[in-house]
Scaffold this motif. Structure first.
Motif, PDB file in Angstrom:
ATOM      1  N   TRP A  24       0.855  -1.195   0.000  1.00  0.00           N
ATOM      2  CA  TRP A  24       0.000   0.000   0.000  1.00  0.00           C
ATOM      3  C   TRP A  24       0.885   1.236   0.000  1.00  0.00           C
ATOM      4  O   TRP A  24       2.034   1.191   0.446  1.00  0.00           O
ATOM      5  CB  TRP A  24      -0.900  -0.002   1.228  1.00  0.00           C
ATOM      6  CG  TRP A  24      -2.105   0.902   1.165  1.00  0.00           C
ATOM      7  CD1 TRP A  24      -2.345   2.019   1.913  1.00  0.00           C
ATOM      8  CD2 TRP A  24      -3.249   0.761   0.320  1.00  0.00           C
ATOM      9  NE1 TRP A  24      -3.560   2.572   1.589  1.00  0.00           N
ATOM     10  CE2 TRP A  24      -4.139   1.813   0.609  1.00  0.00           C
ATOM     11  CE3 TRP A  24      -3.606  -0.170  -0.660  1.00  0.00           C
ATOM     12  CZ2 TRP A  24      -5.358   1.980  -0.038  1.00  0.00           C
ATOM     13  CZ3 TRP A  24      -4.820  -0.014  -1.314  1.00  0.00           C
ATOM     14  CH2 TRP A  24      -5.686   1.049  -1.003  1.00  0.00           C
TER      15      TRP A  24
ATOM     16  N   GLU B 231       0.718   5.682   0.667  1.00  0.00           N
ATOM     17  CA  GLU B 231       0.002   6.895   1.044  1.00  0.00           C
ATOM     18  C   GLU B 231       0.745   8.081   0.449  1.00  0.00           C
ATOM     19  O   GLU B 231       1.964   8.194   0.595  1.00  0.00           O
ATOM     20  CB  GLU B 231      -0.051   7.069   2.561  1.00  0.00           C
ATOM     21  CG  GLU B 231      -1.114   6.259   3.256  1.00  0.00           C
ATOM     22  CD  GLU B 231      -1.159   6.532   4.746  1.00  0.00           C
ATOM     23  OE1 GLU B 231      -2.095   6.060   5.391  1.00  0.00           O
ATOM     24  OE2 GLU B 231      -0.243   7.217   5.272  1.00  0.00           O
TER      25      GLU B 231
ATOM     26  N   THR C  78      -4.659  18.216  -1.676  1.00  0.00           N
ATOM     27  CA  THR C  78      -5.209  16.999  -2.276  1.00  0.00           C
ATOM     28  C   THR C  78      -5.842  17.283  -3.636  1.00  0.00           C
ATOM     29  O   THR C  78      -5.753  16.463  -4.549  1.00  0.00           O
ATOM     30  CB  THR C  78      -6.249  16.348  -1.352  1.00  0.00           C
ATOM     31  OG1 THR C  78      -7.265  17.302  -1.024  1.00  0.00           O
ATOM     32  CG2 THR C  78      -5.601  15.847  -0.068  1.00  0.00           C
TER      33      THR C  78
ATOM     34  N   GLN D 129     -13.200   8.142   0.485  1.00  0.00           N
ATOM     35  CA  GLN D 129     -13.363   7.192   1.582  1.00  0.00           C
ATOM     36  C   GLN D 129     -13.110   7.925   2.893  1.00  0.00           C
ATOM     37  O   GLN D 129     -12.490   8.993   2.916  1.00  0.00           O
ATOM     38  CB  GLN D 129     -12.357   6.027   1.453  1.00  0.00           C
ATOM     39  CG  GLN D 129     -12.439   5.242   0.165  1.00  0.00           C
ATOM     40  CD  GLN D 129     -13.594   4.271   0.146  1.00  0.00           C
ATOM     41  OE1 GLN D 129     -14.224   4.019   1.174  1.00  0.00           O
ATOM     42  NE2 GLN D 129     -13.887   3.717  -1.025  1.00  0.00           N
TER      43      GLN D 129
ATOM     44  N   GLY E  18      -9.465   9.543   3.841  1.00  0.00           N
ATOM     45  CA  GLY E  18      -8.692   9.911   2.657  1.00  0.00           C
ATOM     46  C   GLY E  18      -9.282   9.310   1.404  1.00  0.00           C
ATOM     47  O   GLY E  18     -10.130   8.427   1.457  1.00  0.00           O
ATOM     48  N   ASP E  19      -8.838   9.810   0.267  1.00  0.00           N
ATOM     49  CA  ASP E  19      -9.323   9.324  -1.021  1.00  0.00           C
ATOM     50  C   ASP E  19      -8.469   8.153  -1.500  1.00  0.00           C
ATOM     51  O   ASP E  19      -7.240   8.225  -1.489  1.00  0.00           O
ATOM     52  CB  ASP E  19      -9.268  10.436  -2.066  1.00  0.00           C
ATOM     53  CG  ASP E  19     -10.196  11.591  -1.727  1.00  0.00           C
ATOM     54  OD1 ASP E  19     -11.317  11.316  -1.256  1.00  0.00           O
ATOM     55  OD2 ASP E  19      -9.805  12.752  -1.926  1.00  0.00           O
ATOM     56  N   THR E  20      -9.109   7.093  -1.941  1.00  0.00           N
ATOM     57  CA  THR E  20      -8.393   5.935  -2.467  1.00  0.00           C
ATOM     58  C   THR E  20      -7.911   6.217  -3.884  1.00  0.00           C
ATOM     59  O   THR E  20      -8.685   6.657  -4.739  1.00  0.00           O
ATOM     60  CB  THR E  20      -9.290   4.686  -2.471  1.00  0.00           C
ATOM     61  OG1 THR E  20      -9.695   4.398  -1.130  1.00  0.00           O
ATOM     62  CG2 THR E  20      -8.554   3.482  -3.038  1.00  0.00           C
TER      63      THR E  20
ATOM     64  N   ASP F 270      -6.955  -0.655  -6.638  1.00  0.00           N
ATOM     65  CA  ASP F 270      -6.642   0.292  -5.574  1.00  0.00           C
ATOM     66  C   ASP F 270      -5.164   0.157  -5.215  1.00  0.00           C
ATOM     67  O   ASP F 270      -4.670  -0.956  -4.978  1.00  0.00           O
ATOM     68  CB  ASP F 270      -7.482   0.002  -4.329  1.00  0.00           C
ATOM     69  CG  ASP F 270      -8.972   0.186  -4.565  1.00  0.00           C
ATOM     70  OD1 ASP F 270      -9.339   0.829  -5.564  1.00  0.00           O
ATOM     71  OD2 ASP F 270      -9.764  -0.325  -3.751  1.00  0.00           O
TER      72      ASP F 270
ATOM     73  N   THR G 146      -3.722   5.608  -0.679  1.00  0.00           N
ATOM     74  CA  THR G 146      -4.622   6.619  -0.126  1.00  0.00           C
ATOM     75  C   THR G 146      -3.998   7.996  -0.248  1.00  0.00           C
ATOM     76  O   THR G 146      -2.785   8.162  -0.052  1.00  0.00           O
ATOM     77  CB  THR G 146      -4.919   6.337   1.360  1.00  0.00           C
ATOM     78  OG1 THR G 146      -5.368   4.994   1.510  1.00  0.00           O
ATOM     79  CG2 THR G 146      -5.986   7.278   1.885  1.00  0.00           C
TER      80      THR G 146
ATOM     81  N   VAL H  94      -3.868  11.593   1.417  1.00  0.00           N
ATOM     82  CA  VAL H  94      -4.147  12.119   2.757  1.00  0.00           C
ATOM     83  C   VAL H  94      -3.697  13.573   2.850  1.00  0.00           C
ATOM     84  O   VAL H  94      -2.588  13.916   2.425  1.00  0.00           O
ATOM     85  CB  VAL H  94      -3.422  11.281   3.838  1.00  0.00           C
ATOM     86  CG1 VAL H  94      -3.713  11.831   5.223  1.00  0.00           C
ATOM     87  CG2 VAL H  94      -3.845   9.821   3.752  1.00  0.00           C
TER      88      VAL H  94
ATOM     89  N   VAL I 134      -7.992  -1.334   4.378  1.00  0.00           N
ATOM     90  CA  VAL I 134      -7.586  -1.403   2.978  1.00  0.00           C
ATOM     91  C   VAL I 134      -8.463  -2.428   2.278  1.00  0.00           C
ATOM     92  O   VAL I 134      -8.508  -3.596   2.680  1.00  0.00           O
ATOM     93  CB  VAL I 134      -6.097  -1.797   2.845  1.00  0.00           C
ATOM     94  CG1 VAL I 134      -5.742  -2.014   1.377  1.00  0.00           C
ATOM     95  CG2 VAL I 134      -5.215  -0.715   3.449  1.00  0.00           C
TER      96      VAL I 134
END
Length: 243
Positions: A125, A127, A133, A151, A154-156, A163, A166, A168, A209
């Motif tokens: 994953w 970030e 943003t 989400q 934060g936005d995925t 996916d 994220t 943030v 996640v």
């Protein structure tokens, strides 16, 4: 990652994640016979005249044409620095988005990039922690075709239907990418980091996640050498599925 002390870094990641790979100027680390990451030597990069971030895990975003993608980055108000050919492996380009978060472009040669993700020992994953943003969405959407889904927390970020991380909002430090590696057990992994002269920065975190709950921990790798108590540490994060 370009390590100031490559051997110390490899010693940590080999024990922590089970990576294998012969040491060299740019070590391609494998997990279960598949490429997991590359740990390069900062000394090699310096000798090649490339000013690339030291001791920092940054994503390398694959592209078919380095020059064309670099042109798109400039058009979207990003910036680009050093470019480096890594022999038969591929070409590397240092870049920043308009907010200042560093990342790299990767034009594959024999190394196509990470072949294994989403399991213990692998990157799982990302970030992007940024001060803007909205601006980040426009930049990565225009240049790389990323899409974003709102989400909680934060936005995925999505590439196609996949996916990957994220987005943030932060205000307290410069924008940056954080890389998460999956492990089976957080306390055990933290113990391995400390054993190798690293430290634990923030433990006891949680995140979701793809609808699954994970425990997280923010850690930093070894110092530049066992006898050098002043040096940069490579920050990264651990994540483990909650049982």
């Amino acid at each position: 990652m370009a390590a100031t002390d490559q051997q110390l870094a490899l010693d940590l990641y080999r024990e922590l994640f089970g990576w294998k790979g012969e040491s060299g100027d740019n070590t391609v680390c494998e997990l279960n016979g598949k490429t997991a990451a590359c740990v390069g030597s900062a000394k090699f990069l310096d000798s090649a005249g490339a000013v690339f971030p030291r001791d920092q895990w940054i994503p390398l975003l694959a592209c078919p044409d380095l020059e064309a993608t670099t042109g798109s980055i400039f058009e979207a108000r990003g910036s680009a620095g050093a470019q480096l050919e890594l022999g038969k492996l591929g070409k590397l380009q240092q870049c920043k988005d308009p907010q200042g978060a560093e990342f790299g472009l990767w034009q594959p040669g024999e190394c196509s990039g990470a072949q294994i993700t989403g399991q213990a020992g692998a990157m799982s994953w990302f970030e992007l922690r940024t001060s803007d943003t909205h601006g980040a969405k426009k930049f990565y959407g225009d240049v790389f075709g990323y899409t974003f889904e709102s989400q909680a927390g934060g936005d995925t970020m999505q590439v196609g239907n996949r996916d990957i991380g994220t987005l943030v909002q932060i205000e307290t430090r410069r924008p940056y990418w954080r890389t998460y590696f999956e492990v089976d057990n957080i306390p055990s992994a933290e113990g391995t980091v400390v054993k190798h002269e690293g430290d634990v920065r923030a433990e006891g975190g949680r995140m979701f996640v793809k609808g699954k709950a994970y425990e997280t921990s923010e850690v930093a790798g070894a110092l530049t050498s066992p006898d050098d108590r002043v040096g940069s540490r490579a920050e990264f994060a651990l994540m483990a599925r909650r049982r």
